[in-house]
Structures are given as structure tokens and as C-alpha cells.
Design an enzyme around this catalytic site. Structure first.
Site, PDB file in Angstrom:
ATOM      1  N   ALA A  28       1.088  -1.285   0.009  1.00 41.74           N
ATOM      2  CA  ALA A  28      -0.152   0.038  -0.208  1.00 41.74           C
ATOM      3  C   ALA A  28       0.886   1.339   0.130  1.00 41.74           C
ATOM      4  O   ALA A  28       0.398   2.650  -0.224  1.00 41.74           O
ATOM      5  CB  ALA A  28      -0.841  -0.026   1.133  1.00 41.74           C
ATOM      6  N   LYS A  29       2.118   1.082   0.244  1.00 41.65           N
ATOM      7  CA  LYS A  29       3.194   2.186   0.219  1.00 41.65           C
ATOM      8  C   LYS A  29       3.375   2.979  -0.900  1.00 41.65           C
ATOM      9  O   LYS A  29       3.160   2.421  -2.198  1.00 41.65           O
ATOM     10  CB  LYS A  29       4.544   2.075   0.943  1.00 41.65           C
ATOM     11  CG  LYS A  29       4.205   1.325   2.502  1.00 41.65           C
ATOM     12  CD  LYS A  29       5.582   1.070   2.889  1.00 41.65           C
ATOM     13  CE  LYS A  29       6.440   2.410   3.524  1.00 41.65           C
ATOM     14  NZ  LYS A  29       7.606   2.021   4.378  1.00 41.65           N
ATOM     15  N   HIS A  30       3.228   4.423  -0.821  1.00 45.80           N
ATOM     16  CA  HIS A  30       3.742   5.005  -2.033  1.00 45.80           C
ATOM     17  C   HIS A  30       5.107   5.397  -2.011  1.00 45.80           C
ATOM     18  O   HIS A  30       5.824   5.362  -0.842  1.00 45.80           O
ATOM     19  CB  HIS A  30       2.904   6.421  -1.986  1.00 45.80           C
ATOM     20  CG  HIS A  30       1.574   6.115  -2.440  1.00 45.80           C
ATOM     21  ND1 HIS A  30       0.862   7.063  -3.423  1.00 45.80           N
ATOM     22  CD2 HIS A  30       0.735   5.330  -2.035  1.00 45.80           C
ATOM     23  CE1 HIS A  30      -0.330   6.488  -3.403  1.00 45.80           C
ATOM     24  NE2 HIS A  30      -0.704   5.554  -2.642  1.00 45.80           N
ATOM     25  N   PRO A  31       5.647   5.737  -3.225  1.00 43.70           N
ATOM     26  CA  PRO A  31       7.170   6.395  -2.935  1.00 43.70           C
ATOM     27  C   PRO A  31       7.394   7.494  -2.187  1.00 43.70           C
ATOM     28  O   PRO A  31       6.469   8.337  -2.072  1.00 43.70           O
ATOM     29  CB  PRO A  31       7.648   6.644  -4.372  1.00 43.70           C
ATOM     30  CG  PRO A  31       6.367   7.050  -4.939  1.00 43.70           C
ATOM     31  CD  PRO A  31       5.239   6.004  -4.525  1.00 43.70           C
TER      32      PRO A  31
ATOM     33  N   THR B 254       5.739  11.402  -4.358  1.00 36.37           N
ATOM     34  CA  THR B 254       4.691  10.731  -3.767  1.00 36.37           C
ATOM     35  C   THR B 254       3.984   9.896  -4.443  1.00 36.37           C
ATOM     36  O   THR B 254       3.065   9.060  -4.248  1.00 36.37           O
ATOM     37  CB  THR B 254       4.006  10.892  -2.525  1.00 36.37           C
ATOM     38  OG1 THR B 254       3.046  12.112  -2.823  1.00 36.37           O
ATOM     39  CG2 THR B 254       5.135  11.515  -1.354  1.00 36.37           C
TER      40      THR B 254
END
Length: 225
Positions: A87-90, A96
Site C-alpha cells: 500500500a505504500k507510495h514512493p 509520492t
């Protein structure tokens, strides 16, 4: 009636003899390559979902690189979600926005975050209603997670946590007692022995539990070092 088998879908029987369909043993209803589920761990929902895996961990897909590991005898209340690493974004630079996702997920795309850590839940963990477990959380044996808590990082065994971000509010046992309970590891016993020693387990009667573990070790031919 004996304790339900770990592959029972609906382990709770109502007074009229019918199954309560809002509580399930997870290993009986989830067949997913990125989940690892211990026996007798259950989840409940006021409105039972069709897909328990997607309901509990909506970002953990079959091709996700990380795993969600849940120990034995865990209790997961209504509204709990595991926000896994996919689920994480950069966020390592100024960006992001998930360009890689909208471009088809190119493996080497600069906006694709690196592989995140597994999320690991110990044994006999109680996760309260509407809690959120963040990517890579490591929750120790016997932890109690309060209602609505947002939990990340490592939580020591037998800690009670609450709040956003979740913080330790108390320890269930002194450190030496917690260590002895983990060494006893009653969750690894045959279910018949667990039922026989339920009073001692509930009361953290270390003398009785250590004697029972010695009996089990002797019967199985294994001995403490």
C-alpha cells in the site's frame, strides 16, 4: 462437545445450535499465497464479508512481494485492517505519486517503492475493533491492541498498546514472567492439553504450566536444553 477443529469455518455455536456466521477461523476461509495463518486464529465482523482476505488486508495481492504472518490463537475484532507494504507510495525523493502503478507497474520504474517488510503478528494476540496495523509491524506474543489503535514498528510481547500512534500503556506481566510464558508456548501444545490446563493458562500459573510442558516434552521425546 470438544473444541472445534482448526479447519472449522464457523467455530462459534449459538444457543439454538446454529453457527454464528460472523466469526470464522481464518485458516479455514483464506487460501492466499501471501498469508501465513496459525491454527485457531479467528476474525469477527458485524457484517461478514464474502472475501475475508480482501476485507482484512485489502492491499495484499497474490503477486505482492511481502507476507502477512498471523500466529496461533489470535483474535481479530470487527473493522481491523492490515495495511501491508504494497500500500505504500514512493517517498524517498520529492515524489509520492505512484506513476509506476498507472503505467502498468514496470519493475524498474523510479516511482515504484522498493519491496517492503512482512507484517508479523505473534501468538494469542488480541486486536481490538477498528485497529490499523501498519506495514512491517512486528507484534509480539500476547499483545493486546486497543480499539482504534494505529500500530507500527515492533511491540514487545505481552504489552498493551493504544492510541494513534499506538503507544505502550502497560505490561501484562513482569519481564521474567513474560519470558517464562513464551518458553512454555502453550499455543504449540496439543489442543487436548490446552483444554486440560485452561485454568492454569488463564491464571498464568507458571508452576503448573511448566510441569505440563515438561510432561509434553517427555511424551514427545524432546527435552529442554
Amino acid at each position: 462437545m470438544g473444541f472445534p477443529l482448526p479447519d472449522t469455518v464457523y467455530p462459534v455455536t449459538q444457543p439454538d445450535g446454529t453457527a454464528q456466521r460472523e466469526s470464522v477461523f481464518l485458516c479455514a476461509v483464506i487460501d492466499h499465497p501471501r498469508w501465513r495463518i496459525g491454527a485457531y486464529s479467528y476474525a469477527s465482523a458485524h457484517l461478514a464479508p464474502k472475501d475475508w482476505a480482501a476485507h482484512l488486508a485489502p492491499y495484499l495481492l497474490e503477486f505482492s512481494p511481502e507476507k502477512l504472518v498471523i500466529g496461533k490463537f489470535c483474535q481479530i475484532a470487527d473493522g481491523v485492517q492490515f495495511i501491508t507494504s504494497s500500500a505504500k507510495h514512493p517517498g524517498q525523493g520529492s515524489l509520492t505519486y505512484p506513476f509506476a502503478l498507472l503505467q502498468g507497474g514496470s519493475e524498474n520504474a523510479p516511482s515504484l517503492p522498493g519491496q517492503g517488510p512482512d507484517t508479523v503478528i505473534g501468538h494469542d494476540v488480541w486486536i481490538g475493533q477498528d485497529a490499523r496495523i501498519l506495514p512491517g509491524a512486528q507484534i509480539g506474543d500476547g499483545v493486546i491492541v486497543g480499539v482504534g489503535a494505529v500500530v507500527g514498528g515492533a511491540i514487545a510481547p505481552y504489552t498493551i498498546v493504544a492510541g494513534n500512534p499506538a503507544r505502550a500503556i502497560s505490561q501484562r506481566f513482569a519481564a521474567d514472567v513474560a519470558a517464562r510464558l513464551r518458553a512454555i508456548a502453550w499455543w504449540d501444545w496439543p489442543i487436548e492439553m490446552i483444554e486440560r490446563h485452561e485454568v492454569a493458562i488463564c491464571g498464568a500459573n507458571l508452576a503448573r504450566l511448566e510441569a505440563a510442558k515438561a510432561e509434553i516434552d517427555t511424551a514427545s521425546g524432546t527435552f529442554p536444553s
